[in-house]
Motif scaffolding. Structure first.
Motif, PDB file in Angstrom:
ATOM      1  N   TRP A 101       0.867  -1.175   0.000  1.00 10.53           N
ATOM      2  CA  TRP A 101       0.000   0.000   0.000  1.00 10.53           C
ATOM      3  C   TRP A 101       0.904   1.226   0.000  1.00 10.53           C
ATOM      4  O   TRP A 101       1.786   1.362   0.869  1.00 10.53           O
ATOM      5  CB  TRP A 101      -0.910  -0.004   1.233  1.00 10.53           C
ATOM      6  N   ILE A 102       0.704   2.100  -0.973  1.00 13.49           N
ATOM      7  CA  ILE A 102       1.695   3.145  -1.245  1.00 13.49           C
ATOM      8  C   ILE A 102       1.094   4.540  -1.151  1.00 13.49           C
ATOM      9  O   ILE A 102      -0.128   4.728  -1.208  1.00 13.49           O
ATOM     10  CB  ILE A 102       2.328   2.941  -2.635  1.00 13.49           C
ATOM     11  N   GLU A 103       1.979   5.504  -1.035  1.00 10.26           N
ATOM     12  CA  GLU A 103       1.652   6.931  -1.095  1.00 10.26           C
ATOM     13  C   GLU A 103       2.560   7.523  -2.172  1.00 10.26           C
ATOM     14  O   GLU A 103       3.664   7.979  -1.894  1.00 10.26           O
ATOM     15  CB  GLU A 103       1.911   7.563   0.269  1.00 10.26           C
ATOM     16  N   PRO A 104       2.124   7.500  -3.440  1.00 11.52           N
ATOM     17  CA  PRO A 104       3.015   7.681  -4.593  1.00 11.52           C
ATOM     18  C   PRO A 104       3.847   8.959  -4.597  1.00 11.52           C
ATOM     19  O   PRO A 104       4.970   8.954  -5.106  1.00 11.52           O
ATOM     20  CB  PRO A 104       2.059   7.650  -5.786  1.00 11.52           C
ATOM     21  N   GLU A 105       3.326  10.044  -4.062  1.00 12.72           N
ATOM     22  CA  GLU A 105       4.034  11.315  -4.176  1.00 12.72           C
ATOM     23  C   GLU A 105       4.989  11.589  -3.026  1.00 12.72           C
ATOM     24  O   GLU A 105       5.592  12.656  -2.960  1.00 12.72           O
ATOM     25  CB  GLU A 105       3.012  12.469  -4.277  1.00 12.72           C
ATOM     26  N   ARG A 106       5.141  10.644  -2.109  1.00 12.44           N
ATOM     27  CA  ARG A 106       6.043  10.845  -0.984  1.00 12.44           C
ATOM     28  C   ARG A 106       7.322  10.037  -1.170  1.00 12.44           C
ATOM     29  O   ARG A 106       7.328   8.955  -1.767  1.00 12.44           O
ATOM     30  CB  ARG A 106       5.350  10.448   0.333  1.00 12.44           C
ATOM     31  N   GLU A 107       8.413  10.540  -0.610  1.00  9.17           N
ATOM     32  CA  GLU A 107       9.725   9.951  -0.835  1.00  9.17           C
ATOM     33  C   GLU A 107       9.835   8.497  -0.374  1.00  9.17           C
ATOM     34  O   GLU A 107      10.469   7.686  -1.067  1.00  9.17           O
ATOM     35  CB  GLU A 107      10.805  10.793  -0.151  1.00  9.17           C
ATOM     36  N   PRO A 108       9.236   8.080   0.774  1.00  4.99           N
ATOM     37  CA  PRO A 108       9.378   6.666   1.150  1.00  4.99           C
ATOM     38  C   PRO A 108       8.883   5.702   0.072  1.00  4.99           C
ATOM     39  O   PRO A 108       9.510   4.673  -0.185  1.00  4.99           O
ATOM     40  CB  PRO A 108       8.541   6.559   2.430  1.00  4.99           C
ATOM     41  N   THR A 109       7.764   6.041  -0.570  1.00  5.59           N
ATOM     42  CA  THR A 109       7.263   5.186  -1.645  1.00  5.59           C
ATOM     43  C   THR A 109       8.151   5.269  -2.874  1.00  5.59           C
ATOM     44  O   THR A 109       8.429   4.250  -3.529  1.00  5.59           O
ATOM     45  CB  THR A 109       5.822   5.574  -2.011  1.00  5.59           C
ATOM     46  N   LYS A 110       8.636   6.450  -3.201  1.00  5.30           N
ATOM     47  CA  LYS A 110       9.524   6.588  -4.352  1.00  5.30           C
ATOM     48  C   LYS A 110      10.806   5.786  -4.144  1.00  5.30           C
ATOM     49  O   LYS A 110      11.359   5.227  -5.096  1.00  5.30           O
ATOM     50  CB  LYS A 110       9.840   8.063  -4.597  1.00  5.30           C
ATOM     51  N   HIS A 111      11.268   5.740  -2.896  1.00  2.00           N
ATOM     52  CA  HIS A 111      12.454   4.928  -2.618  1.00  2.00           C
ATOM     53  C   HIS A 111      12.151   3.448  -2.831  1.00  2.00           C
ATOM     54  O   HIS A 111      12.988   2.712  -3.374  1.00  2.00           O
ATOM     55  CB  HIS A 111      12.934   5.158  -1.185  1.00  2.00           C
ATOM     56  N   LEU A 112      10.968   3.013  -2.424  1.00  2.00           N
ATOM     57  CA  LEU A 112      10.574   1.621  -2.674  1.00  2.00           C
ATOM     58  C   LEU A 112      10.543   1.343  -4.167  1.00  2.00           C
ATOM     59  O   LEU A 112      11.000   0.285  -4.624  1.00  2.00           O
ATOM     60  CB  LEU A 112       9.215   1.333  -2.053  1.00  2.00           C
ATOM     61  N   PHE A 113      10.016   2.285  -4.963  1.00  2.00           N
ATOM     62  CA  PHE A 113      10.011   2.119  -6.419  1.00  2.00           C
ATOM     63  C   PHE A 113      11.433   1.919  -6.939  1.00  2.00           C
ATOM     64  O   PHE A 113      11.683   1.075  -7.813  1.00  2.00           O
ATOM     65  CB  PHE A 113       9.394   3.352  -7.094  1.00  2.00           C
TER      66      PHE A 113
END
Length: 398
Positions: free
Chosen positions: A279-291
Motif C-alpha cells: 500500500w503506497i503513497e506515490p508522491e512521498r519519498e518513502p514510496t519513491k524509494h521503494l520504487f
C-alpha cells in the motif's frame, strides 16, 4: 566551466579511441573533488616545448612536480578534497590531492590519465598500458615498476544473490599483515563483465548476506594473484535459512479497481503461489524509494515470476501519479486502487506500523498467509521482501 573543459579537451579528440578520450581526457573530475575550470590555465602554465616533452614522456611531468611541490599531511578530514587549480597555486597538498593534480594536468595536456580504480595511484596511459607515475614525494604511491595481475569473478549458478560491491561482497589484499579493502564504486554490479586489474599478492574475498534481524552470514575465501596472470574466483554466498513466520492472514474478498475504473479481484492479481503487495503513497519519498529498490531488483523478481501489486487508497491518490513514469518496475507489477482499505491487514492500525506510515509492504504465500511486513522509510525493504518471497517459493516448490 563547461566551455573550459570542452574547448580544452575536444582538440585532442581523435588522438585516442573514444572510450579512452571520454573517460581519461575529457572527464573533468578525477575522484570526488569539486569541478573547476583548469584546462586553459594549465596549458598556459607550460611552454609548447614542455608540453610536447610531457606528452612524449609523461614521467617527466611527475618529475617536474617533484621539484616544485611540497607534501602536506595534516588534513585529517580534507584529504583528497583539493581541486587541481587550488593545489597547483598553493604548490602543496596531501597525497590524494597531488595525485588528482597530476591526473588533471595530464588530461589538460592531452595525456590520458587516471587514479587507479582501487589503489588510487596516479597513472598515465602509454604504449597501450597504464603506468604508475613515480613520485618519491608521495610515499603512498611509490613502488617499483612491476606487472599487474587480473582477477576474474564468476557467477555461482546456485547463488540467489545479485553481486553488489561493498553491499554484499568485497576483496582485500594483504599488506604488512593487514588486509586492505580495494576501493571500487559502492553498489557496482557489473562485476562479471571484465576482469579487475589488481596488484599481485594474497587476497581475501568476503561475501555476506544480511538477514532481517540484522545479523549477517559471512564467508571468507582466500586466493593469490600472480603478476601477468589471471586468477579466476567464483563468487559464492552462504545459504540462508530464512526466518519466515506466519504473521497473519490476508483477506482476498475485497474489491479493487484498475486505474481505468474496471473492477478486479485479488484472485486475479496474485494467483496461488504468493506475491508482494504494497500500500503506497506515490508522491512521498518513502514510496519513491521503494520504487527505486524494486526497479533495481526487477530482473530477480522477473526470474522468480512473482506478482507485485501496488495499492493506492483514496487519501493517497493524486492526479499527477502516473505508473508510466516508473518503467523499470518488475514486469508483473500492477497498480490498483482500494477505496475502502478493506483489504489492508488490520494489524497495521496498531503502532509501530501506523507511526511508520506508508508504504506498507507484505509478502504473501500461496495460502494467503502474511510472511513478511515492513512499513515506512526503510532501506533494503525490497531486498528483504525478495529474499523472503524467494524462500516462500522454494518451500512451496518442495
Amino acid at each position: 566551466m563547461l566551455d573550459d573543459h570542452l574547448k580544452g579537451a575536444l582538440a585532442e579528440r581523435g588522438e585516442h579511441d573514444e572510450k579512452t578520450f571520454s573517460e581519461y581526457i575529457l572527464c573533468p573530475r578525477v575522484l570526488h573533488e569539486m569541478i573547476v575550470p583548469y584546462r586553459q590555465a594549465f596549458r598556459e602554465a607550460f611552454a609548447a616545448d614542455d608540453i610536447a616533452a610531457f606528452k612524449s614522456v609523461p614521467g617527466e611531468l611527475a618529475f617536474r612536480l617533484e621539484q616544485e611541490f611540497a607534501l602536506w599531511e595534516d588534513l585529517p578530514n580534507l584529504k583528497g578534497k583539493g581541486n587541481p587549480l587550488g593545489t597547483y597555486r598553493l604548490k602543496t597538498g596531501d597525497p590524494v590531492s597531488l595525485g588528482i593534480l597530476f591526473v588533471a594536468l595530464c588530461r589538460s595536456l592531452g595525456i590520458p590519465a587516471r587514479l587507479h580504480p582501487s589503489e588510487q595511484k596516479p597513472q598515465y596511459f602509454k604504449n597501450g598500458s597504464w603506468e604508475n607515475a613515480e613520485f618519491s614525494l608521495l610515499s603512498s604511491v611509490r613502488q617499483e615498476a612491476k606487472a599487474w595481475g587480473s582477477l576474474r569473478l564468476f557467477r555461482d549458478p546456485e547463488a540467489e544473490q545479485a553481486a553488489s560491491y561493498s553491499e554484499n561482497f568485497t576483496f582485500a589484499r594483504l599488506e604488512n599483515g593487514v588486509y586492505k579493502t580495494l576501493v571500487y564504486p559502492h553498489g557496482k554490479t557489473d562485476v562479471y563483465d571484465e576482469p579487475f586489474e589488481v596488484e599481485p599478492g594474497a587476497y581475501r574475498l568476503t561475501t555476506g548476506i544480511r538477514l532481517k534481524d540484522g545479523t549477517a552470514r559471512v564467508r571468507f575465501s582466500y586466493f593469490t594473484v600472480h603478476a601477468g596472470q589471471q586468477t579466476d574466483v567464483t563468487l559464492t554466498y552462504r545459504e540462508t535459512e530464512a526466518d519466515i513466520p506466519v504473521l497473519g492472514t490476508f483477506e482476498r474478498s475485497s474489491a479493487l479497481t484498475f486505474l481505468d475504473g474496471s473492477a478486479v479481484n485479488w484472485e486475479e492479481l496474485i494467483g496461488t503461489e504468493g506475491a508482494l503487495a504494497a500500500w503506497i503513497e506515490p508522491e512521498r519519498e518513502p514510496t519513491k524509494h521503494l520504487f527505486r529498490e524494486l526497479g533495481e531488483l526487477a530482473g530477480q523478481f522477473d526470474d522468480l515470476g512473482a506478482p507485485v501489486v501496488l495499492v493506492v487508497g483514496d487519501s493517497e491518490w493524486t492526479a499527477s501519479f502516473n505508473p508510466g513514469h516508473y518503467p523499470k518496475l518488475p514486469l508483473r507489477t500492477v497498480v490498483v486502487r482500494d477505496s475502502t482499505y478493506a483489504s489492508l491487514p488490520g494489524f497495521l492500525s496498531q503502532s509501530p506500523a501506523q507511526e511508520a506510515g506508508f508504504p506498507h509492504v507484505f509478502v504473501l504465500d500461496g495460502q494467503d498467509q502474511i510472511r513478511y511486513t515492513a512499513s515506512g522509510y526503510k532501506l533494503g525493504t525490497g531486498k528483504e521482501a525478495l529474499q523472503i518471497l524467494s524462500a516462500v517459493y522454494k518451500i512451496q516448490a518442495t
